[in-house]
Write an enzyme that holds these catalytic residues in place. Structure first.
Site, PDB file in Angstrom:
ATOM      1  N   ASP A  47     -34.499  -1.397  39.338  1.00 28.30           N
ATOM      2  CA  ASP A  47     -34.058  -1.097  37.964  1.00 28.30           C
ATOM      3  C   ASP A  47     -32.608  -0.637  37.837  1.00 28.30           C
ATOM      4  O   ASP A  47     -32.319   0.332  37.121  1.00 28.30           O
ATOM      5  CB  ASP A  47     -34.973  -0.039  37.347  1.00 28.30           C
ATOM      6  CG  ASP A  47     -36.399  -0.512  37.172  1.00 28.30           C
ATOM      7  OD1 ASP A  47     -36.697  -1.677  37.509  1.00 28.30           O
ATOM      8  OD2 ASP A  47     -37.238   0.291  36.719  1.00 28.30           O
ATOM      9  N   ASP A  85     -36.917  -3.727  34.481  1.00 31.32           N
ATOM     10  CA  ASP A  85     -37.726  -3.301  33.350  1.00 31.32           C
ATOM     11  C   ASP A  85     -37.520  -4.331  32.243  1.00 31.32           C
ATOM     12  O   ASP A  85     -36.377  -4.679  31.920  1.00 31.32           O
ATOM     13  CB  ASP A  85     -37.261  -1.915  32.892  1.00 31.32           C
ATOM     14  CG  ASP A  85     -38.403  -0.953  32.679  1.00 31.32           C
ATOM     15  OD1 ASP A  85     -39.483  -1.169  33.241  1.00 31.32           O
ATOM     16  OD2 ASP A  85     -38.204   0.041  31.940  1.00 31.32           O
ATOM     17  N   HIS A  87     -39.203  -4.922  28.668  1.00 32.53           N
ATOM     18  CA  HIS A  87     -40.141  -4.599  27.600  1.00 32.53           C
ATOM     19  C   HIS A  87     -40.033  -5.557  26.417  1.00 32.53           C
ATOM     20  O   HIS A  87     -38.943  -6.035  26.086  1.00 32.53           O
ATOM     21  CB  HIS A  87     -39.895  -3.173  27.100  1.00 32.53           C
ATOM     22  CG  HIS A  87     -40.197  -2.119  28.108  1.00 32.53           C
ATOM     23  ND1 HIS A  87     -41.399  -2.033  28.760  1.00 32.53           N
ATOM     24  CD2 HIS A  87     -39.445  -1.091  28.580  1.00 32.53           C
ATOM     25  CE1 HIS A  87     -41.385  -1.003  29.583  1.00 32.53           C
ATOM     26  NE2 HIS A  87     -40.203  -0.415  29.504  1.00 32.53           N
ATOM     27  N   HIS A  91     -42.738  -2.282  22.004  1.00 39.80           N
ATOM     28  CA  HIS A  91     -43.580  -1.942  23.156  1.00 39.80           C
ATOM     29  C   HIS A  91     -44.321  -0.631  22.914  1.00 39.80           C
ATOM     30  O   HIS A  91     -43.821   0.282  22.241  1.00 39.80           O
ATOM     31  CB  HIS A  91     -42.716  -1.820  24.421  1.00 39.80           C
ATOM     32  CG  HIS A  91     -43.502  -1.804  25.681  1.00 39.80           C
ATOM     33  ND1 HIS A  91     -43.917  -0.640  26.275  1.00 39.80           N
ATOM     34  CD2 HIS A  91     -43.968  -2.820  26.462  1.00 39.80           C
ATOM     35  CE1 HIS A  91     -44.591  -0.933  27.380  1.00 39.80           C
ATOM     36  NE2 HIS A  91     -44.631  -2.243  27.513  1.00 39.80           N
ATOM     37  N   HIS A 120     -35.791   0.797  25.063  1.00 39.87           N
ATOM     38  CA  HIS A 120     -34.906   0.542  26.197  1.00 39.87           C
ATOM     39  C   HIS A 120     -35.340  -0.727  26.925  1.00 39.87           C
ATOM     40  O   HIS A 120     -36.502  -1.120  26.874  1.00 39.87           O
ATOM     41  CB  HIS A 120     -34.902   1.726  27.173  1.00 39.87           C
ATOM     42  CG  HIS A 120     -36.211   1.926  27.870  1.00 39.87           C
ATOM     43  ND1 HIS A 120     -37.291   2.540  27.281  1.00 39.87           N
ATOM     44  CD2 HIS A 120     -36.627   1.559  29.118  1.00 39.87           C
ATOM     45  CE1 HIS A 120     -38.307   2.571  28.117  1.00 39.87           C
ATOM     46  NE2 HIS A 120     -37.940   1.978  29.246  1.00 39.87           N
ATOM     47  N   LYS A 145     -41.147  -6.102  35.046  1.00 41.81           N
ATOM     48  CA  LYS A 145     -42.301  -5.221  34.837  1.00 41.81           C
ATOM     49  C   LYS A 145     -42.219  -4.584  33.457  1.00 41.81           C
ATOM     50  O   LYS A 145     -41.142  -4.475  32.872  1.00 41.81           O
ATOM     51  CB  LYS A 145     -42.374  -4.148  35.923  1.00 41.81           C
ATOM     52  CG  LYS A 145     -41.131  -3.279  36.044  1.00 41.81           C
ATOM     53  CD  LYS A 145     -41.188  -2.431  37.298  1.00 41.81           C
ATOM     54  CE  LYS A 145     -39.971  -1.538  37.452  1.00 41.81           C
ATOM     55  NZ  LYS A 145     -39.862  -0.506  36.427  1.00 41.81           N
ATOM     56  N   CYS A 190     -39.550   5.521  39.001  1.00 41.65           N
ATOM     57  CA  CYS A 190     -39.821   4.125  39.365  1.00 41.65           C
ATOM     58  C   CYS A 190     -39.698   3.868  40.864  1.00 41.65           C
ATOM     59  O   CYS A 190     -40.468   3.087  41.431  1.00 41.65           O
ATOM     60  CB  CYS A 190     -38.910   3.197  38.568  1.00 41.65           C
ATOM     61  SG  CYS A 190     -39.314   3.185  36.802  1.00 41.65           S
TER      62      CYS A 190
END
Length: 243
Positions: A47, A85, A87, A91, A120, A145, A190
């Protein structure tokens, strides 16, 4: 805020157990020897995205400072995987999705307590992009993810329910990797979740401490290191890796 998230972390991952038979590289680390990455080793870059860099929506302090070191380490690995990440708009982990809720408050969802975040790393936005100075052209895979709209995700291996997979466990097993080295953001969330789940699926795991940055509020960083140590995750420095 962090106390709630830390509790969520603890309830989800404390059950990750150490597996038998560490890889040869892990044994070398335990003995204090320098390790040269081999064909069974993979670097997992977690990330390193704009929204987690100072100035982003969820910044990790000094997150930008690890980028040159991550680049240098990655050059010494034949195999590198990036996580991102990713999203959806609206979300379930976003406070804006829940009327009357503010960032860092919590809600109860089917899979447990969910901390609510500012929007984010929304798919296709600049905040979801990798940091402009991250240079890992030979990365073999990008694992995205948190793309399931109704479920959050911290680990590179599993979503927040601990069951839904990202596909990474199957990939590393099919490729024959045995040892994962982790760098990125943030150490106590994470990176930690990913390291614990690496152990859970039978991999050796080592976190390169100086190539990560943590949030470290209310003892979250120390607790994460304790959890990782109990699960057999090694704590090393970039100087322990030799090209």
């Amino acid at each position: 805020m962090v106390t709630d998230r830390r509790s969520f972390l603890k309830s989800t991952v404390v059950g990750a157990v150490a597996v038998s038979a560490a890889a040869a590289a892990t044994k070398a680390e335990a003995q204090g020897a320098r390790v040269k990455p081999g064909p069974r080793d993979v670097l997992l870059v977690v990330d390193v995205q704009n929204d987690f860099i100072p100035g982003g929506a969820l910044p990790v302090q000094e997150g930008d400072l690890i980028v040159p070191l991550v680049n240098r380490l990655a050059a010494g690995f034949d195999h590198v995987i990036l996580t991102q990440d990713w999203h959806t708009p609206g979300h379930v982990s976003f406070a804006s999705t829940h009327p009357g809720k503010k960032p860092f408050e919590t809600v109860k969802l089917e899979y447990g307590t969910q901390v609510l975040w500012p929007d984010h790393c929304v798919q296709g936005t600049p905040g979801a992009d990798f940091h402009k100075d991250l240079k890992v052209p030979h990365a073999e895979l990008i694992i995205r993810k948190g793309y399931r709209k109704q479920m959050d995700s911290y680990s590179a291996f599993y979503e927040a329910d601990g069951k839904a997979t990202t596909g990474l466990a199957g990939y590393v097993k099919d490729r024959g990797f045995q040892q994962v080295y982790l760098v990125g953001l943030a150490t106590d969330f994470c990176v930690c979740w990913s390291a614990l789940d690496a152990r859970k699926v039978g991999l050796g795991a080592a976190v390169i401490e100086d190539a990560c940055r943590g949030i470290d509020t209310n003892g979250s960083l120390g607790k994460a290191w304790d959890q990782m140590a109990k699960a057999g995750v090694k704590r090393i420095r970039s100087t322990d890796i030799t090209a």
